[in-house]
Scaffold this motif. Structure first.
Motif, PDB file in Angstrom:
ATOM      1  N   SER A  77      48.432  35.031   4.133  1.00 17.65           N
ATOM      2  CA  SER A  77      49.823  35.487   4.169  1.00 17.65           C
ATOM      3  C   SER A  77      50.361  35.667   2.760  1.00 17.65           C
ATOM      4  CB  SER A  77      50.687  34.469   4.922  1.00 17.65           C
ATOM      5  OG  SER A  77      50.805  33.272   4.151  1.00 17.65           O
ATOM      6  N   SER A  78      51.490  36.372   2.677  1.00 16.94           N
ATOM      7  CA  SER A  78      52.118  36.583   1.363  1.00 16.94           C
ATOM      8  C   SER A  78      52.488  35.255   0.722  1.00 16.94           C
ATOM      9  CB  SER A  78      53.366  37.455   1.515  1.00 16.94           C
ATOM     10  OG  SER A  78      53.035  38.722   2.016  1.00 16.94           O
ATOM     11  N   GLU A  79      52.968  34.315   1.545  1.00 20.01           N
ATOM     12  CA  GLU A  79      53.369  33.008   1.018  1.00 20.01           C
ATOM     13  C   GLU A  79      52.153  32.242   0.500  1.00 20.01           C
ATOM     14  OE1 GLU A  79      54.172  34.195   3.999  1.00 20.01           O
ATOM     15  OE2 GLU A  79      56.270  34.730   3.601  1.00 20.01           O
ATOM     16  N   ASP A  80      51.060  32.286   1.253  1.00 22.17           N
ATOM     17  CA  ASP A  80      49.869  31.539   0.858  1.00 22.17           C
ATOM     18  C   ASP A  80      49.132  32.216  -0.302  1.00 22.17           C
ATOM     19  OD1 ASP A  80      50.343  29.595   2.740  1.00 22.17           O
ATOM     20  OD2 ASP A  80      49.013  30.470   4.250  1.00 22.17           O
ATOM     21  N   GLY A 106      60.850  40.426   4.841  1.00 19.72           N
ATOM     22  CA  GLY A 106      61.170  39.155   5.474  1.00 19.72           C
ATOM     23  C   GLY A 106      61.803  39.362   6.843  1.00 19.72           C
ATOM     24  N   SER A 154      55.781  42.661   2.610  1.00 24.94           N
ATOM     25  CA  SER A 154      56.948  42.453   1.762  1.00 24.94           C
ATOM     26  C   SER A 154      58.257  42.262   2.509  1.00 24.94           C
ATOM     27  CB  SER A 154      57.097  43.656   0.823  1.00 24.94           C
ATOM     28  OG  SER A 154      57.320  44.833   1.565  1.00 24.94           O
ATOM     29  N   ARG A 168      53.910  32.884 -12.594  1.00 24.10           N
ATOM     30  CA  ARG A 168      54.306  33.154 -11.218  1.00 24.10           C
ATOM     31  C   ARG A 168      53.555  32.291 -10.216  1.00 24.10           C
ATOM     32  NH1 ARG A 168      54.304  39.803 -11.357  1.00 24.10           N
ATOM     33  NH2 ARG A 168      56.400  40.080 -12.229  1.00 24.10           N
ATOM     34  N   SER A 169      52.317  31.936 -10.556  1.00 26.48           N
ATOM     35  CA  SER A 169      51.488  31.183  -9.607  1.00 26.48           C
ATOM     36  C   SER A 169      51.891  29.721  -9.513  1.00 26.48           C
ATOM     37  CB  SER A 169      50.016  31.279 -10.020  1.00 26.48           C
ATOM     38  OG  SER A 169      49.733  30.440 -11.132  1.00 26.48           O
ATOM     39  N   MET A 228      50.228  33.235  -3.048  1.00 31.94           N
ATOM     40  CA  MET A 228      50.659  32.689  -4.333  1.00 31.94           C
ATOM     41  C   MET A 228      49.989  31.359  -4.660  1.00 31.94           C
ATOM     42  SD  MET A 228      54.712  33.579  -4.435  1.00 31.94           S
ATOM     43  CE  MET A 228      54.820  32.906  -6.097  1.00 31.94           C
ATOM     44  N   LYS A 229      49.372  30.736  -3.648  1.00 34.55           N
ATOM     45  CA  LYS A 229      48.760  29.422  -3.847  1.00 34.55           C
ATOM     46  C   LYS A 229      47.255  29.502  -4.068  1.00 34.55           C
ATOM     47  CE  LYS A 229      52.171  27.681  -0.524  1.00 34.55           C
ATOM     48  NZ  LYS A 229      52.346  27.062   0.830  1.00 34.55           N
TER      49      LYS A 229
END
Length: 568
Positions: free
Chosen positions: A178-181, A20, A18, A559-560, A183-184
């Motif tokens: 990763s946190s960014e990935d 950055g 969480s 959110r997704s 969501m995908k």
């Protein structure tokens, strides 16, 4: 291992996924940075945080009902064993679950999703931190590192399994995403293979048992039982059965372990417990580490524990404990003929002067599962009926037993001023469950003799239950006998499934069993016709194939940004 939450552990559980980079290039006071937790102690703390979500709670006490490890809402209210209880207007979104008309904005599905994905995140963070620590100079021993990885992967499998049963189509995210990935990630891939792989690793690397200081940790036996369960859900009976028989062989024979010990807070983590959610009252008297998921199941009115009147056993469940003259269950459904209703529907003097009918033949497990008027309830005294129930006309005259504790321990095992929050553990898998899953495998392999042996051991144990007494008389004509034989595979299958209901009632299994057996529609609609003839709120429930699982929370879809697809 009674779990301990702290601010440090909660920070450990979230920091890696969480924070950055370069937030003012300073470390805020009171917040940990990765270098501070990149130690063996940090790994152990992170793992403890991963265990923390087994009770379905992030913090506080209220609001964790649908994420309860007992799965009382989805697993029992969603089936034919229980009603939501309370009254029709309280927690109306739970009515949607009971009536199988769940919207995409139902808060119960959102809570279930959030809590268990938080558990997944904590497991992934533990695995990431473990890898970083083992790459450094100050690290855990190789043996302990393997155990930590196995514990984290066991827990991750558990969280994903609970999510898979409720939602079916879910995104799988591991420590390499990763946190960014994250969501995908889509929800188009079946997650059972990854759950299975985690449990196979746990079986290979966890110790058979833990010492007394580590009670509650996942063990090899727990991993074997859980892996067998996941395989059973996929109908891989031949692969599941050896795991179940190994677990059975590792524990005392079931008939030597008292049934009632499973629901006695003073006898927790005994030989029948395979894996349980560990609950405790905090040293400061708080309850966020306790059994907050079941807290609405406190009673009402004059009851010693008065809040909040939810989770009431159904007429159908109660009557399923009736037995024929031979002491066997009424597998043909005739238990619904001339049903036992306690004092329901009586008025005036008939209501006031009601006395329990002690001539009805019941399996004794009834009175250790359900509280009914005129019968002693734990050590609380005789259950008085409506005086303990919020709205009998809505949800019937019965209350649950398994989730409450004796009055004698209320001062130490409940939250002061809120005795509906208890420290009673919840068995997620217990030995009787394993016996009956093994029996199911034997039936599907047409080894009826082996299935008969396991079912009869469960019934032999039930026959040993001390009778509940009304004065000098037994509260029922208790009778539970063993099957002489199974005539054919169909009868054996019906008997094993019925025994699961009797033995594991109100423990969160029922809805998921009906779905995996492929009989949810016929069972729930038949139940609705019977139950609805007594309680009109539950008449005309229509169950469609889509009702075998629940909608993805709309908030998660939004959110997704298109990655997640709504269930059909």
């Amino acid at each position: 291992m009674k779990k301990i939450h702290s601010i440090i552990l909660l920070a450990c559980a979230t920091i890696l996924g969480s924070c950055g980079e370069g937030f003012l290039e300073k470390t805020p006071q009171g917040e940990l940075i990765q270098d501070q937790i990149e130690t063996p102690a940090g790994v152990e703390g992170m793992l403890t945080g991963a265990y923390g979500l087994v009770n379905g709670n992030v913090n506080g006490t209220w609001g964790n009902y649908s994420s309860a490890p007992s799965q009382w809402l989805f697993g029992e209210v969603g089936a034919d064993d229980a009603h939501k209880g309370s009254n029709n207007g309280d927690q109306p979104n739970m009515n949607q679950v009971e009536l199988h008309d769940v919207s995409t904005t139902n808060d119960n599905t959102e809570i279930m999703w959030n809590r268990y994905y938080e558990g997944v995140a904590r497991c992934n963070n533990t695995l990431r931190l473990l890898k970083a620590v083992q790459a450094g100079t100050s690290k855990l021993s190789d043996a302990r590192a393997k155990e930590v990885e196995a514990e984290a992967r066991f827990l991750r499998a558990h969280y994903y399994f609970f999510l898979r049963r409720v939602f079916v189509n879910i995104p799988y995210i591991d420590e390499n995403v990763s946190s960014e990935d994250a969501m995908k990630v889509t929800n188009e891939e079946e997650v059972y293979p990854m759950i299975q792989a985690d449990l196979e690793f746990a079986v290979a690397n966890l110790p058979p048992t833990w010492d007394a200081a580590n009670i509650g940790r996942a063990s090899k036996v727990a991993a074997q039982a859980y892996l067998g369960k996941v395989l059973l859900y996929q109908k891989k009976y031949g692969e599941a059965l050896p795991l179940f028989t190994t677990v059975i062989g590792a524990r005392p024979s079931i008939e030597t372990i008292p049934f009632e010990n499973n629901f006695d807070v003073t006898k927790e983590n005994g030989p029948e417990t395979i894996f349980a959610s560990q609950h405790a009252i905090n040293p400061d008297g708080g309850g966020d580490n306790a059994n907050v998921g079941d807290m609405l199941g406190g009673f009402y009115g004059t009851a010693p524990v008065s809040c909040c009147g939810f989770y009431q056993p159904s007429f159908d469940l109660v009557n399923s404990y009736r037995v024929a003259a031979n002491g066997l269950p009424m597998l043909d459904g005739s238990y619904r003929t001339n049903p036992y209703k306690s004092d329901f529907g009586l008025t005036g003097n008939a209501k006031a002067q009601y006395a329990v009918d002690t001539t009805i033949a019941f399996d004794p497990r009834l009175d250790y599962t359900v509280g009914r008027r005129g019968v002693p309830y734990r050590d609380w005294g005789v259950m008085p009926g409506d005086a303990w129930i919020r709205d009998p006309a809505y949800a019937g005259p019965f209350v649950g037993v398994k989730h409450m504790v004796d009055g004698a321990v209320r001062g130490t095992e409940t939250v002061a001023g809120a005795p509906y929050i208890t420290s009673l553990n919840v068995n997620i898998i217990r030995l009787a469950d394993v016996y009956l899953m093994a029996a199911e495998c034997y039936v599907e392999q047409n080894n009826l003799g082996a299935a008969l042996n396991l079912v009869n051991k469960i019934r032999l144990r039930a026959a040993k239950l001390p009778p509940k007494m009304v004065g000098n008389s037994r509260a029922a004509k208790y009778n539970v006998q063993q099957y002489g034989s199974f005539a054919n595979q169909d009868q054996a299958r019906t008997a094993v499934r019925f025994e699961r209901r009797l033995e594991l009632a109100l423990e969160g299994h029922r809805f998921y069993d009906l779905v995996r057996w492929g009989i949810a529609k016929q069972t729930i609609e038949s139940y609705s016709a019977f139950e609805g003839s007594l309680l009109s709120a539950f008449l005309n429930i229509h169950f469609e194939p889509k009702d075998e699982y629940f909608p993805i929370p709309q908030q998660q879809i939004d959110r997704s940004q298109g990655a997640l697809k709504q269930n059909d």
